[in-house]
Motif scaffolding. Structure first.
Motif, mmCIF file in Angstrom:
data_model
loop_
_atom_site.group_PDB
_atom_site.id
_atom_site.type_symbol
_atom_site.label_atom_id
_atom_site.label_comp_id
_atom_site.label_asym_id
_atom_site.label_seq_id
_atom_site.Cartn_x
_atom_site.Cartn_y
_atom_site.Cartn_z
ATOM 1 N N LYS A 53 90.143 47.596 74.990
ATOM 2 C CA LYS A 53 90.688 46.398 75.627
ATOM 3 C C LYS A 53 90.890 46.681 77.119
ATOM 4 C CE LYS A 53 90.891 44.063 71.805
ATOM 5 N NZ LYS A 53 92.171 43.702 71.155
ATOM 6 N N GLU A 72 92.629 50.199 77.014
ATOM 7 C CA GLU A 72 93.369 50.546 75.807
ATOM 8 C C GLU A 72 92.380 51.044 74.762
ATOM 9 O OE1 GLU A 72 95.700 47.217 74.569
ATOM 10 O OE2 GLU A 72 96.963 47.256 76.355
ATOM 11 N N ASP A 104 96.356 53.439 71.703
ATOM 12 C CA ASP A 104 96.834 52.447 72.678
ATOM 13 C C ASP A 104 96.786 51.040 72.098
ATOM 14 O OD1 ASP A 104 97.202 54.281 74.784
ATOM 15 O OD2 ASP A 104 95.129 54.048 75.467
ATOM 16 N N ARG A 142 93.648 41.538 77.973
ATOM 17 C CA ARG A 142 93.137 42.405 76.908
ATOM 18 C C ARG A 142 91.780 41.885 76.428
ATOM 19 N NH1 ARG A 142 98.854 43.104 76.052
ATOM 20 N NH2 ARG A 142 99.318 45.353 76.050
ATOM 21 N N SER A 180 97.611 49.817 69.431
ATOM 22 C CA SER A 180 98.764 49.375 68.644
ATOM 23 C C SER A 180 100.105 49.682 69.319
ATOM 24 C CB SER A 180 98.743 50.049 67.261
ATOM 25 O OG SER A 180 98.774 51.466 67.385
ATOM 26 N N ARG A 181 100.066 50.322 70.485
ATOM 27 C CA ARG A 181 101.312 50.719 71.152
ATOM 28 C C ARG A 181 101.980 49.540 71.862
ATOM 29 N NH1 ARG A 181 103.279 55.883 73.891
ATOM 30 N NH2 ARG A 181 101.442 56.903 73.015
ATOM 31 N N GLY A 182 101.189 48.618 72.415
ATOM 32 C CA GLY A 182 101.745 47.453 73.097
ATOM 33 C C GLY A 182 102.363 47.774 74.440
ATOM 34 N N ALA A 183 101.742 48.670 75.206
ATOM 35 C CA ALA A 183 102.262 49.032 76.521
ATOM 36 C C ALA A 183 101.964 47.924 77.538
ATOM 37 C CB ALA A 183 101.642 50.353 76.980
ATOM 38 N N GLN A 184 102.494 48.091 78.743
ATOM 39 C CA GLN A 184 102.215 47.170 79.832
ATOM 40 C C GLN A 184 100.696 47.034 79.997
ATOM 41 O OE1 GLN A 184 104.447 45.690 82.023
ATOM 42 N NE2 GLN A 184 102.939 44.853 83.427
ATOM 43 N N PRO A 185 100.160 45.803 80.057
ATOM 44 C CA PRO A 185 98.708 45.639 80.218
ATOM 45 C C PRO A 185 98.179 46.423 81.420
ATOM 46 C CG PRO A 185 99.716 43.529 79.725
ATOM 47 C CD PRO A 185 100.852 44.501 79.940
ATOM 48 N N LYS A 209 106.793 51.707 77.418
ATOM 49 C CA LYS A 209 106.461 52.297 76.119
ATOM 50 C C LYS A 209 105.675 53.602 76.239
ATOM 51 C CE LYS A 209 106.805 47.948 73.622
ATOM 52 N NZ LYS A 209 106.169 46.980 72.698
ATOM 53 N N PRO A 218 97.988 51.808 79.670
ATOM 54 C CA PRO A 218 98.101 52.488 78.377
ATOM 55 C C PRO A 218 98.246 53.995 78.558
ATOM 56 C CG PRO A 218 95.807 52.068 78.867
ATOM 57 C CD PRO A 218 96.591 51.446 79.991
#
Length: 398
Positions: free
Chosen positions: A124, A358, A362, A116, A364-369, A13, A372
């Motif tokens: 996070k 995050e 970041d 997170r 709200s983007r939901g990228a790989q933990p 993402k 970000p």
């Protein structure tokens, strides 16, 4: 240093163009969709190169070519997997890749109990909580003899923690700890994880070390022949987990690996976060000790709850935490200066801002933990600032 950025492919993402806007010069990527143990096909390698070029950057470092559990235990198809690893190196070299990162962690890659966790200012971050991990091992996974691996006080604390744990937390611990390599679709259910652990019966620390040296003895000559530098990433966290040995957790561990297969192509991924989770690892000193064999650098910082081994810790901001980042970067810049004077083509050491909190969008983007966009951009900007200051002709030290 060459500033790079990890990209997990088209599913990521955070795009390659995002990385370029953040200040990255190159991309670190891998073919996560290829089955572990198989040869990476030339057409898939070329496809990834093209995907990265379309975003305006180039593929500089492979992270990672996975090492199969068969290779680590020397069981099953391990000889075929080593042959395939060798062939993958040849294919990558033909495409222009010169740096390949890997790890030799049994069963689990980097392990966190919370992906997170909320920091003091609402960001996070990833966290390893030792009590949560012990509760998972003893009361959720129910690994035989797990209690024997922890002190009595921690067993008691873990039992209390588990008794108060909601079902959502129990499920989350299983998913977080059983996750596979970052970017992959692999992962383990509790039953699958227990079965994987059983395959390591009889594989103690000395045996795993021996298997690593056997692996390197076969792949390093190929890497040297095709002009690739291999670089081993350290254990994360750097201590035994789930009864499994860890063999790249300290300066002594790396010294053993490098001494047994003494070739420049057998090198180090210096991860300041992984090694920094141990209070007894002096990162600037380790960087100086292995400077000539450092081919790739992960710059990140962790804050430990205690200075014991093992301990709980979280992924802090890049200039916070227990590692003196200015001192580490100064050592790396001195090494680059030495390499330039020596005329080495690999005088620029690839680095990337590893992990990141995050923050802002970041969230709200939901990228790989751990990966970000803005959190890593912030980290890269801070690290670049240190580098520029150290290199400045009026004020610099290097």
């Amino acid at each position: 240093m060459k500033h790079t950025w990890r990209w997990f492919g088209p599913v990521d993402k955070v795009s390659v163009r995002d990385a370029a806007q953040a200040g990255a010069e190159g991309i670190v990527s891998a073919l996560h969709h290829i089955e572990t143990g198989a040869v990476w096909p030339v057409d898939e390698i070329d496809k990834r190169h093209q995907e990265i070029k379309q975003g305006g950057l180039y593929w500089d470092v492979v992270e990672s070519v996975p090492v199969s559990e068969d290779i680590k235990t020397q069981t099953g198809d391990w000889k075929a997997h080593i042959a395939n690893w060798q062939e993958t190196l040849r294919c990558l070299s033909a495409s222009g890749i010169r740096t390949v990162c890997y790890n030799f962690m049994p069963v689990l890659d980097w392990t966190r109990t919370d992906l997170r966790w909320e920091t003091r200012h609402g960001a996070k971050a990833m966290r390893f909580d030792l009590t949560d991990f012990a509760a998972f091992d003893i009361d959720i996974l129910k690994r035989p003899d797990a209690r024997d691996d922890y002190p009595d006080w921690l067993v008691e604390e873990a039992s209390i923690r588990f008794s108060e744990m909601p079902d959502t937390k129990i499920i989350a611990l299983g998913l977080n700890i059983g996750a596979g390599l970052p970017g992959s679709a692999d992962g383990y259910t509790l039953d699958q994880l227990l079965e994987k652990l059983r395959t390591y019966q009889g594989v103690d620390r000395l045996k795993l070390q021996s298997n690593l040296i056997d692996f390197l003895s076969q792949v390093v000559p190929v890497a040297q022949e095709v002009g690739i530098n291999l670089c081993a990433h350290g254990d994360d966290p750097p201590w035994p987990l789930l009864g499994l040995p860890r063999i790249l957790s300290t300066q002594a561990d790396y010294a053993h690996m490098l001494g047994q297969v003494d070739s420049r192509a057998n090198g180090v991924t210096l991860c300041t976060g992984s090694l920094g989770a141990r209070d007894d690892n002096d990162l600037p000193f380790i960087a100086k000790t292995f400077a000539d064999r450092i081919h790739f650098v992960h710059l990140r910082n962790v804050t430990r709850d205690t200075d014991t081994v093992p301990c709980s810790f979280f992924e802090d901001e890049h200039l916070e935490g227990g590692t003196d980042m200015v001192a580490v970067i100064a050592v790396l810049l001195e090494e680059e200066k030495r390499r330039r004077a020596e005329g080495r083509q690999d005088h620029r050491i690839a680095m990337r801002p590893d992990h990141g909190q995050e923050i802002l969008d970041d969230l709200s983007r939901g990228a790989q933990p751990g990966y970000p966009a803005i959190g890593r951009l912030k980290g890269l900007a801070e690290l670049r600032g240190i580098e520029r200051s150290l290199l400045h002709p009026s004020y610099g030290r290097v």
